[in-house]
Design a protein around this motif. Structure first.
Motif, PDB file in Angstrom:
ATOM      1  N   ASN A 179       0.864  -1.185   0.000  1.00 27.71           N
ATOM      2  CA  ASN A 179       0.000   0.000   0.000  1.00 27.71           C
ATOM      3  C   ASN A 179       0.896   1.229   0.000  1.00 27.71           C
ATOM      4  O   ASN A 179       1.753   1.390   0.851  1.00 27.71           O
ATOM      5  CB  ASN A 179      -0.881  -0.061   1.262  1.00 27.71           C
ATOM      6  CG  ASN A 179      -1.920   1.026   1.338  1.00 27.71           C
ATOM      7  OD1 ASN A 179      -1.586   2.167   1.637  1.00 27.71           O
ATOM      8  ND2 ASN A 179      -3.174   0.699   1.080  1.00 27.71           N
ATOM      9  N   ARG A 180       0.692   2.118  -1.006  1.00 30.39           N
ATOM     10  CA  ARG A 180       1.632   3.215  -1.189  1.00 30.39           C
ATOM     11  C   ARG A 180       0.900   4.557  -1.150  1.00 30.39           C
ATOM     12  O   ARG A 180       0.393   4.969  -0.108  1.00 30.39           O
ATOM     13  CB  ARG A 180       2.379   3.004  -2.519  1.00 30.39           C
ATOM     14  CG  ARG A 180       3.586   3.873  -2.691  1.00 30.39           C
ATOM     15  CD  ARG A 180       4.493   3.357  -3.820  1.00 30.39           C
ATOM     16  NE  ARG A 180       3.809   2.929  -5.009  1.00 30.39           N
ATOM     17  CZ  ARG A 180       3.602   3.695  -6.109  1.00 30.39           C
ATOM     18  NH1 ARG A 180       4.048   4.920  -6.146  1.00 30.39           N
ATOM     19  NH2 ARG A 180       2.987   3.207  -7.164  1.00 30.39           N
ATOM     20  N   CYS A 181       0.794   5.238  -2.272  1.00 33.32           N
ATOM     21  CA  CYS A 181       0.258   6.609  -2.299  1.00 33.32           C
ATOM     22  C   CYS A 181      -1.263   6.626  -2.297  1.00 33.32           C
ATOM     23  O   CYS A 181      -1.899   5.729  -2.833  1.00 33.32           O
ATOM     24  CB  CYS A 181       0.724   7.317  -3.566  1.00 33.32           C
ATOM     25  SG  CYS A 181       2.504   7.368  -3.727  1.00 33.32           S
ATOM     26  N   GLY A 182      -1.804   7.694  -1.748  1.00 30.17           N
ATOM     27  CA  GLY A 182      -3.257   7.773  -1.673  1.00 30.17           C
ATOM     28  C   GLY A 182      -3.824   9.052  -2.252  1.00 30.17           C
ATOM     29  O   GLY A 182      -3.103   9.907  -2.776  1.00 30.17           O
ATOM     30  N   PRO A 183      -5.151   9.188  -2.147  1.00 32.14           N
ATOM     31  CA  PRO A 183      -5.866  10.312  -2.754  1.00 32.14           C
ATOM     32  C   PRO A 183      -5.764  11.586  -1.904  1.00 32.14           C
ATOM     33  O   PRO A 183      -5.978  11.547  -0.698  1.00 32.14           O
ATOM     34  CB  PRO A 183      -7.311   9.804  -2.785  1.00 32.14           C
ATOM     35  CG  PRO A 183      -7.401   8.855  -1.629  1.00 32.14           C
ATOM     36  CD  PRO A 183      -6.042   8.242  -1.459  1.00 32.14           C
ATOM     37  N   PHE A 184      -5.449  12.709  -2.561  1.00 38.61           N
ATOM     38  CA  PHE A 184      -5.294  13.976  -1.833  1.00 38.61           C
ATOM     39  C   PHE A 184      -6.609  14.596  -1.342  1.00 38.61           C
ATOM     40  O   PHE A 184      -6.639  15.148  -0.235  1.00 38.61           O
ATOM     41  CB  PHE A 184      -4.539  14.987  -2.708  1.00 38.61           C
ATOM     42  CG  PHE A 184      -3.030  14.893  -2.596  1.00 38.61           C
ATOM     43  CD1 PHE A 184      -2.386  13.667  -2.514  1.00 38.61           C
ATOM     44  CD2 PHE A 184      -2.245  16.047  -2.573  1.00 38.61           C
ATOM     45  CE1 PHE A 184      -0.996  13.580  -2.415  1.00 38.61           C
ATOM     46  CE2 PHE A 184      -0.852  15.978  -2.461  1.00 38.61           C
ATOM     47  CZ  PHE A 184      -0.232  14.747  -2.388  1.00 38.61           C
ATOM     48  N   PRO A 185      -7.701  14.556  -2.141  1.00 37.88           N
ATOM     49  CA  PRO A 185      -8.896  15.296  -1.703  1.00 37.88           C
ATOM     50  C   PRO A 185      -9.423  14.900  -0.319  1.00 37.88           C
ATOM     51  O   PRO A 185      -9.676  15.779   0.514  1.00 37.88           O
ATOM     52  CB  PRO A 185      -9.906  15.033  -2.827  1.00 37.88           C
ATOM     53  CG  PRO A 185      -9.037  14.805  -4.038  1.00 37.88           C
ATOM     54  CD  PRO A 185      -7.853  14.053  -3.513  1.00 37.88           C
TER      55      PRO A 185
ATOM     56  N   LEU B   7      11.072 -13.980  -7.788  1.00 37.41           N
ATOM     57  CA  LEU B   7      10.726 -14.156  -9.201  1.00 37.41           C
ATOM     58  C   LEU B   7       9.283 -13.747  -9.457  1.00 37.41           C
ATOM     59  O   LEU B   7       8.984 -13.057 -10.441  1.00 37.41           O
ATOM     60  CB  LEU B   7      10.913 -15.621  -9.603  1.00 37.41           C
ATOM     61  CG  LEU B   7      12.345 -16.095  -9.761  1.00 37.41           C
ATOM     62  CD1 LEU B   7      12.388 -17.616  -9.858  1.00 37.41           C
ATOM     63  CD2 LEU B   7      12.955 -15.472 -11.015  1.00 37.41           C
ATOM     64  N   ALA B   8       8.401 -14.157  -8.573  1.00 36.66           N
ATOM     65  CA  ALA B   8       6.976 -13.839  -8.741  1.00 36.66           C
ATOM     66  C   ALA B   8       6.769 -12.330  -8.739  1.00 36.66           C
ATOM     67  O   ALA B   8       5.970 -11.800  -9.516  1.00 36.66           O
ATOM     68  CB  ALA B   8       6.159 -14.509  -7.646  1.00 36.66           C
ATOM     69  N   LEU B   9       7.518 -11.628  -7.876  1.00 33.80           N
ATOM     70  CA  LEU B   9       7.394 -10.164  -7.806  1.00 33.80           C
ATOM     71  C   LEU B   9       7.870  -9.488  -9.095  1.00 33.80           C
ATOM     72  O   LEU B   9       7.452  -8.379  -9.403  1.00 33.80           O
ATOM     73  CB  LEU B   9       8.172  -9.612  -6.598  1.00 33.80           C
ATOM     74  CG  LEU B   9       7.488  -9.782  -5.236  1.00 33.80           C
ATOM     75  CD1 LEU B   9       8.458  -9.494  -4.088  1.00 33.80           C
ATOM     76  CD2 LEU B   9       6.257  -8.892  -5.110  1.00 33.80           C
ATOM     77  N   GLU B  10       8.749 -10.166  -9.843  1.00 35.13           N
ATOM     78  CA  GLU B  10       9.194  -9.606 -11.126  1.00 35.13           C
ATOM     79  C   GLU B  10       8.173  -9.858 -12.236  1.00 35.13           C
ATOM     80  O   GLU B  10       8.161  -9.160 -13.243  1.00 35.13           O
ATOM     81  CB  GLU B  10      10.544 -10.221 -11.526  1.00 35.13           C
ATOM     82  CG  GLU B  10      11.679  -9.777 -10.621  1.00 35.13           C
ATOM     83  CD  GLU B  10      12.993 -10.471 -10.963  1.00 35.13           C
ATOM     84  OE1 GLU B  10      13.061 -11.208 -11.970  1.00 35.13           O
ATOM     85  OE2 GLU B  10      13.959 -10.290 -10.200  1.00 35.13           O
TER      86      GLU B  10
ATOM     87  N   GLY C 255      -1.428  -6.564  -8.979  1.00 34.56           N
ATOM     88  CA  GLY C 255      -1.761  -7.955  -9.271  1.00 34.56           C
ATOM     89  C   GLY C 255      -1.653  -8.819  -8.019  1.00 34.56           C
ATOM     90  O   GLY C 255      -1.376  -8.320  -6.922  1.00 34.56           O
ATOM     91  N   THR C 256      -1.855 -10.129  -8.187  1.00 31.68           N
ATOM     92  CA  THR C 256      -1.893 -11.056  -7.057  1.00 31.68           C
ATOM     93  C   THR C 256      -0.878 -12.171  -7.218  1.00 31.68           C
ATOM     94  O   THR C 256      -0.752 -12.747  -8.302  1.00 31.68           O
ATOM     95  CB  THR C 256      -3.299 -11.682  -6.935  1.00 31.68           C
ATOM     96  OG1 THR C 256      -4.248 -10.637  -6.706  1.00 31.68           O
ATOM     97  CG2 THR C 256      -3.372 -12.683  -5.791  1.00 31.68           C
TER      98      THR C 256
ATOM     99  N   GLU D 178       2.180  -2.312  -4.932  1.00 31.80           N
ATOM    100  CA  GLU D 178       0.909  -2.612  -4.259  1.00 31.80           C
ATOM    101  C   GLU D 178       0.379  -3.993  -4.637  1.00 31.80           C
ATOM    102  O   GLU D 178      -0.797  -4.194  -4.936  1.00 31.80           O
ATOM    103  CB  GLU D 178      -0.127  -1.525  -4.558  1.00 31.80           C
ATOM    104  CG  GLU D 178       0.351  -0.145  -4.107  1.00 31.80           C
ATOM    105  CD  GLU D 178      -0.762   0.874  -4.044  1.00 31.80           C
ATOM    106  OE1 GLU D 178      -0.817   1.621  -3.063  1.00 31.80           O
ATOM    107  OE2 GLU D 178      -1.588   0.911  -4.973  1.00 31.80           O
ATOM    108  N   VAL D 179       1.312  -4.956  -4.605  1.00 27.33           N
ATOM    109  CA  VAL D 179       0.953  -6.331  -4.932  1.00 27.33           C
ATOM    110  C   VAL D 179       0.230  -6.956  -3.736  1.00 27.33           C
ATOM    111  O   VAL D 179       0.439  -6.576  -2.593  1.00 27.33           O
ATOM    112  CB  VAL D 179       2.237  -7.127  -5.278  1.00 27.33           C
ATOM    113  CG1 VAL D 179       1.956  -8.614  -5.399  1.00 27.33           C
ATOM    114  CG2 VAL D 179       2.853  -6.577  -6.566  1.00 27.33           C
ATOM    115  N   ARG D 180      -0.658  -7.901  -4.048  1.00 25.28           N
ATOM    116  CA  ARG D 180      -1.366  -8.668  -3.032  1.00 25.28           C
ATOM    117  C   ARG D 180      -0.735 -10.056  -3.021  1.00 25.28           C
ATOM    118  O   ARG D 180      -0.648 -10.698  -4.075  1.00 25.28           O
ATOM    119  CB  ARG D 180      -2.826  -8.791  -3.490  1.00 25.28           C
ATOM    120  CG  ARG D 180      -3.859  -8.963  -2.446  1.00 25.28           C
ATOM    121  CD  ARG D 180      -5.236  -8.685  -3.041  1.00 25.28           C
ATOM    122  NE  ARG D 180      -5.588  -9.665  -4.046  1.00 25.28           N
ATOM    123  CZ  ARG D 180      -6.517 -10.618  -3.865  1.00 25.28           C
ATOM    124  NH1 ARG D 180      -7.194 -10.690  -2.735  1.00 25.28           N
ATOM    125  NH2 ARG D 180      -6.796 -11.475  -4.807  1.00 25.28           N
TER     126      ARG D 180
END
Lengths: 323, 323
Positions: free
Chosen positions: A269-275, B231-234, B240-241, B263-265
């Motif tokens: 989980n990285r960047c999010g929405p500003f509003p 490898l899977a992360l590449e 994606g999952t 933001e991989v699951r």
């Protein structure tokens, strides 16, 4: 102009330079005079070598548009950090923050905000309402990242949720999740961090007092430490979710068997929405003032970075127009 | 009775014993005479110290009920491996495979199937239709685990899916996912494994020929190797999952920053439902015969384990009633 510069040949160190060239605006970009910028964990990791970045770091900031757009000129703005192509497969899917050709302010491929001026795409800018002062507006970017936890992962009042690590980002995440009325516990090694949570109305627990019982539905990992995932795997219930926020320069030694055996879901989980972040700050729903441990002139940047690395200091700000 | 025994004081080795006591049936359990049992990657990891197991390993088997239930006596059965309490919080949630007090056949807290007899809860048993011979029925347990990939993660014909590692489990996963008509690629280091996939009608690619472009919607990691996740992360696209199947005795050195940045699951995935696995095998939808590399008498168990550890040998079976 004045700027802080990171040279990967000198890892661990940022230098103040008084003669850095002013940024060249590209098509569609505006020039922003930076009022205030925040140092975050990613900046500390960058100067340890994360992302192989070179240049001016800094991506949390508030400033005034001085050139490049008639609409925005003279306006106080904050800006989203991903500069995207709008044509690649990810952009066409609507996943612009994952643009294949993106540059990222002060993180990847372009200079950031630890300088007197920064150039950013006009469409990345959000005007800051007058009611929100600079010292709070500078928190919009990290607060957006905190809000994103609850946009990506359903959080409701039936759920037991742990925020693991309540530092710079964790304190924002804890406050955002508290608004969801879930059964929330903030966990940290540092008693001071736990006490701060309690003052903000979030139930806190010192890590030393936690008996891992694998019974949290969701664990949000904000430790910024390589062993954070191991701890999270001890706290989360089978088939529960770990939201992973921390990025580090160094890989950690990780046993992921519990992830498979307990069929845990781990979501980056990285960047999010500003509003929504702007709205929450304007509405006074998120307290950030107590998080500021110091504000430094740009020429004291190296000192500011050292202060930001001290565990007790939650947020260190840089003020480029301070002499 | 005859049995294979693992003593954690002798890591890496299983011993054949002719005088192991017959299992004591507990309340609700049936005694099963084992016809055929399969050695899987988990068994190989157990004898390297995974789970701290001691006793008789083995959890993939088919046999005949000889005592303990009027209904089941004389019936040929396969059995689910989790023996559960039905009263803990996980069981009450319906997550019985995550029972807090579970024992697991030949993996945790109770003896398994590499023996002449095994005792299992009657409710864990599924009767094997006459049409399904022992050599195919012994694949029900691993096939159920393969089916579980598609019960936990939606797979449809719009999706690009990679199965990474097409050994014992990966070959079953690839065949199950092929039935979903997704855009499937099976990837393995070994050219022989890739060729086998092609014979089964699944498009295969040698790992050396793969240019990781982060463009698979789903990657199912079945390598059984600590570097499988890297490898899977590449291979997986942003957002994606990755379905993680492998468990290992040893932790690996892992840089999880790409998981956060993209933001991989990542979803752990373990045991699956027996009824669809039985139906698929009875309907001839899954080919398993070519996977059998050898069938050994129990007294040749140590040799069988050595053969199972050879990369070329997909499935090694043990036959307790063979002299």
């Amino acid at each position: 102009m004045d700027a802080l510069l990171f040279d990967p040949r000198q890892p661990g160190h940022v230098a103040f330079v008084a003669d850095h060239p002013e940024p060249q605006r590209r098509r569609g970009e505006v020039l922003v005079r930076v009022h205030l910028a925040g140092i975050c964990a990613t900046d500390l990791e960058l100067v340890r070598g994360y992302m192989g970045f070179a240049g001016v770091p800094g991506h949390e900031f508030v400033g005034t548009v001085v050139a490049g757009s008639r609409d925005l000129k003279g306006k106080r703005v904050v800006a989203e950090i991903n500069c995207v192509c709008r044509t690649c497969d990810m952009c066409r899917r609507g996943l612009t923050s994952h643009c294949r050709r993106r540059t990222v302010l002060g993180i990847s491929g372009r200079d950031g905000a630890f300088a007197q001026f920064i150039s950013v795409p006009a469409r990345n800018c959000h005007v800051v309402p007058r009611a929100l002062d600079d010292a709070r507006a500078v928190f919009v970017e990290p607060l957006a990242a905190a809000v994103h936890v609850a946009t990506q992962q359903r959080i409701d009042r039936t759920m037991r949720v742990a925020v693991l690590g309540v530092g710079r980002l964790g304190l924002l995440v804890a406050q955002v999740l508290a608004l969801r009325k879930c059964r929330l516990t903030a966990i940290d090694r540092a008693p001071a961090a736990v006490a701060m949570c309690e003052r903000l109305g979030v139930a806190g627990q010192a890590l030393a007092d936690v008996k891992p019982a694998a019974d949290f539905d969701v664990v949000v990992e904000c430790t910024g430490r390589p062993d954070g995932l191991r701890l999270a795997l001890e706290l989360v219930r089978p088939r529960g979710t770990i939201v992973l926020k921390s990025t580090y320069a160094l890989p950690g030694d990780r046993n992921l068997a519990p992830l498979v055996v307990n069929e845990v879901r781990v979501v980056g989980n990285r960047c999010g929405p500003f509003p929504p972040a702007l709205r929450l700050l304007c509405a006074g729903k998120i307290q950030v003032e107590d998080m500021i441990a110091g504000t430094y002139a740009l020429r004291r940047g190296p000192e500011a970075f050292a202060a930001a690395a001290e565990p007790g200091n939650i947020k260190i700000l840089l003020q480029p127009d301070r002499p």
